[in-house]
Design an enzyme around this catalytic site. Sequence first.
Site, short mmCIF file in Angstrom:
data_model
loop_
_atom_site.label_atom_id
_atom_site.label_comp_id
_atom_site.label_asym_id
_atom_site.label_seq_id
_atom_site.Cartn_x
_atom_site.Cartn_y
_atom_site.Cartn_z
N LYS A 11 -14.21 102.67 70.96
CA LYS A 11 -14.38 103.61 69.86
C LYS A 11 -15.77 103.48 69.20
O LYS A 11 -16.49 102.51 69.45
CB LYS A 11 -13.25 103.38 68.84
CG LYS A 11 -11.86 103.71 69.41
CD LYS A 11 -10.76 103.55 68.36
CE LYS A 11 -9.39 103.93 68.93
NZ LYS A 11 -8.31 103.83 67.91
N TYR A 51 -6.14 113.83 70.46
CA TYR A 51 -5.18 113.24 69.53
C TYR A 51 -4.17 114.27 69.01
O TYR A 51 -3.55 114.04 67.97
CB TYR A 51 -5.92 112.58 68.36
CG TYR A 51 -6.48 111.21 68.69
CD1 TYR A 51 -5.63 110.14 69.01
CD2 TYR A 51 -7.85 110.98 68.69
CE1 TYR A 51 -6.14 108.88 69.31
CE2 TYR A 51 -8.37 109.71 68.98
CZ TYR A 51 -7.50 108.67 69.29
OH TYR A 51 -8.00 107.43 69.57
N PHE A 59 -3.00 110.47 58.96
CA PHE A 59 -4.33 109.93 59.29
C PHE A 59 -5.09 110.78 60.31
O PHE A 59 -6.21 110.44 60.70
CB PHE A 59 -4.21 108.49 59.79
CG PHE A 59 -3.32 108.31 61.00
CD1 PHE A 59 -3.76 108.61 62.28
CD2 PHE A 59 -2.03 107.80 60.87
CE1 PHE A 59 -2.95 108.44 63.40
CE2 PHE A 59 -1.21 107.63 61.97
CZ PHE A 59 -1.68 107.95 63.25
N ARG A 87 -2.50 97.02 76.51
CA ARG A 87 -2.00 97.02 75.13
C ARG A 87 -1.94 95.58 74.59
O ARG A 87 -2.20 95.33 73.42
CB ARG A 87 -0.60 97.64 75.05
CG ARG A 87 -0.49 99.07 75.57
CD ARG A 87 -0.89 100.13 74.61
NE ARG A 87 -0.11 100.20 73.41
CZ ARG A 87 -0.36 101.09 72.44
NH1 ARG A 87 -1.34 101.96 72.56
NH2 ARG A 87 0.38 101.12 71.35
N THR A 93 -2.25 97.61 66.37
CA THR A 93 -3.10 98.68 65.81
C THR A 93 -3.87 98.20 64.58
O THR A 93 -5.07 98.44 64.45
CB THR A 93 -2.21 99.88 65.40
OG1 THR A 93 -1.38 100.24 66.50
CG2 THR A 93 -3.05 101.07 64.99
N ARG A 104 -8.66 93.53 69.08
CA ARG A 104 -8.63 94.01 67.69
C ARG A 104 -8.72 92.86 66.69
O ARG A 104 -9.31 93.01 65.62
CB ARG A 104 -7.39 94.87 67.48
CG ARG A 104 -7.59 96.27 68.09
CD ARG A 104 -6.31 97.02 68.21
NE ARG A 104 -6.52 98.43 68.53
CZ ARG A 104 -5.53 99.25 68.91
NH1 ARG A 104 -4.30 98.80 69.01
NH2 ARG A 104 -5.79 100.51 69.17
N ASN A 114 -10.59 100.47 64.87
CA ASN A 114 -9.99 99.31 65.54
C ASN A 114 -10.47 99.15 66.98
O ASN A 114 -9.76 98.60 67.83
CB ASN A 114 -8.46 99.36 65.42
CG ASN A 114 -7.87 100.61 66.04
OD1 ASN A 114 -8.58 101.43 66.61
ND2 ASN A 114 -6.55 100.76 65.93
N HIS A 117 -8.92 102.18 72.21
CA HIS A 117 -7.69 102.96 72.43
C HIS A 117 -7.16 102.57 73.80
O HIS A 117 -7.93 102.35 74.73
CB HIS A 117 -7.99 104.47 72.43
CG HIS A 117 -6.89 105.28 73.07
ND1 HIS A 117 -5.80 105.71 72.35
CD2 HIS A 117 -6.69 105.69 74.34
CE1 HIS A 117 -4.97 106.37 73.17
NE2 HIS A 117 -5.50 106.37 74.39
N GLU A 128 -3.93 111.40 79.94
CA GLU A 128 -5.19 111.05 79.27
C GLU A 128 -6.32 110.85 80.27
O GLU A 128 -7.47 111.21 80.00
CB GLU A 128 -4.99 109.79 78.42
CG GLU A 128 -4.06 110.03 77.23
CD GLU A 128 -3.84 108.80 76.37
OE1 GLU A 128 -3.11 108.90 75.37
OE2 GLU A 128 -4.39 107.71 76.70
P1 RTP Z 1 -4.53 103.92 70.15
O1 RTP Z 1 -3.68 105.17 70.33
O2 RTP Z 1 -5.89 104.21 69.57
O3 RTP Z 1 -4.57 103.06 71.36
O4 RTP Z 1 -3.84 103.01 69.03
P2 RTP Z 1 -2.32 102.75 68.76
O5 RTP Z 1 -1.46 103.34 69.83
O6 RTP Z 1 -2.22 101.29 68.49
O7 RTP Z 1 -2.11 103.53 67.40
P3 RTP Z 1 -1.54 105.01 67.13
O8 RTP Z 1 -0.34 104.89 66.26
O9 RTP Z 1 -1.43 105.77 68.41
O10 RTP Z 1 -2.72 105.64 66.24
C1 RTP Z 1 -3.87 106.13 66.85
C2 RTP Z 1 -5.09 105.65 66.09
O11 RTP Z 1 -5.10 106.26 64.80
C3 RTP Z 1 -5.72 105.37 63.87
N1 RTP Z 1 -4.77 105.07 62.81
N2 RTP Z 1 -5.10 105.10 61.54
N3 RTP Z 1 -5.04 104.97 58.73
C4 RTP Z 1 -3.94 104.69 59.40
O12 RTP Z 1 -2.90 104.35 58.88
C5 RTP Z 1 -4.00 104.78 60.85
N4 RTP Z 1 -2.99 104.54 61.69
C6 RTP Z 1 -3.50 104.74 62.91
C7 RTP Z 1 -6.11 104.12 64.64
O13 RTP Z 1 -7.47 104.27 65.07
C8 RTP Z 1 -5.15 104.15 65.80
O14 RTP Z 1 -5.63 103.38 66.86
MG MG Z 2 -1.58 105.37 70.47
#
Ligand code: RTP
Ligand code: MG
Length: 140
Positions: A11, A51, A59, A87, A93, A104, A114, A117, A128
């Site tokens: 990122k 996204y 968010f 993962r 996250t 992370r 973070n 992805h 994807e």
């Molecule tokens: P990713 O998709 O980036 O691999 O991360 P992830 O599965 O761990 O998290 P996900 O729930 O899919 O959320 C995607 C990305 O959104 C941002 N985020 N911000 N401000 C917030 O509460 C919040 N929650 C998520 C993060 O960049 C997250 O990786």
């Molecule tokens: Mg995700």
Amino acid sequence: MAVERTLSILKPDATRRNLTGKINAKFEEAGLRIVAQKRLHLSEAQAGAFYAVHKERPFYKDLVSFMTSGPVVVQVLEGENAVAKNREIMGATNPANAAPGTIRKEFAESIEANSVHGSDSAENAAIEIAFFFSGIEIVG
Ligand code: RTP
Ligand code: MG
């Protein structure tokens, strides 16, 4: 166990701090192979489309703005159990909850910035990967 592919993104917070090599080393040390890689600066439309699953989340707007704030490196990682393995290497996250040694935990700035992805299922990985790469760009 099956050889899988997963989509990874380094990122903007990671490219800004010149961390791509250190993060790639983590993948390679864990046995994942980078079989495709390119550096892009995503447009708002591209990040928004990638996204789209998060469109209704609070968010979403900030996330799209962050993901277009600088270059990203998009990659295809290949290896046994690659989706789950990646993962695990990434960590939770929210870096506050990430296990020691994960990307992370070591590098993320916040729950949003973070650093990485990773696809969350084999089915989403296929979608994807096809979003960013054509078949001839992936060399296993
Ligand atoms: P990713 O998709 O980036 O691999 O991360 P992830 O599965 O761990 O998290 P996900 O729930 O899919 O959320 C995607 C990305 O959104 C941002 N985020 N911000 N401000 C917030 O509460 C919040 N929650 C998520 C993060 O960049 C997250 O990786
Ligand atoms: Mg995700």
